[in-house]
Design an enzyme around this catalytic site. Structure first.
Site: not given
Ligand SMILES: [Zn+2]
Length: 183
Positions: A46, A136, A90-91, A51, A132-133
């Protein structure tokens, strides 16, 4: 195709609440494609606009089970009370992982890349990725959902890892495909 640079923990945009998108136009569609490309190149499940330093209320999710969705202005309209605790990463916080509780099942309403209203049910990894997204897009990171003691340990790891690093932007490059000609 263009890959966007990732914003890492410490970049203020990750703490902003993303803004509603008025219209899913060509610019939004191009942005969605960039999100998919950047997510895939980073091997994520995701990616949210914040991000990559953008504050449009747009995210993408793509899980192993073959579910792939662009979510514009997503809203969770149903949540199972049951929660599952599983490891998450998480990226924007590379190499940091922690168990996080998420609702086992959610239903999300959003516009898709054509601007059509969609209702998507997610269980398992898809449910986790959607939550999660959308977090964000509200300026929330998975570390916020970890207990304070565990979080302190993880932040220590993160600071160790970041020692000497400048800025909070990480370039994303297309991985070389297995078996592809390398030149
Ligand atoms: Zn993340």
């Amino acid at each position: 195709m263009s890959l966007r640079a990732l914003h890492l923990l410490g970049s203020p945009v990750l703490r902003q609440r993303a803004d509603e998108v008025a219209q899913v136009d060509d610019a939004a569609r191009a942005f969605i494609q960039d999100l998919f490309d950047t997510m895939r190149a980073s091997k994520g499940v995701g990616l949210a606009a914040n991000q990559v330093g953008d504050t449009r209320r747009i995210c993408v999710v793509e899980t192993d089970e073959g579910h792939s969705y662009a979510l514009v202005n997503p809203v969770i309209v149903e949540r199972d009370r049951a929660v599952i605790k599983e490891e998450e990463g998480c990226l924007s916080i590379p190499d940091i992982y922690a168990d996080v509780e998420r609702n086992a099942r959610v239903v999300v309403e959003a516009l898709d890349e054509r601007g059509m209203a969609r209702r998507i049910e997610g269980t398992g990894l898809l449910s986790r990725a959607i939550q999660h997204e959308i977090d964000h897009l509200d300026g929330i990171l998975f570390l916020d959902r970890v207990g304070p003691i565990k979080r302190r340990f993880l932040m220590r790891d993160w600071e160790k890892q970041r020692k000497g690093a400048k800025g909070y932007i990480k370039e994303v490059v297309q991985p070389v495909e297995e078996g592809a000609a390398k030149g």
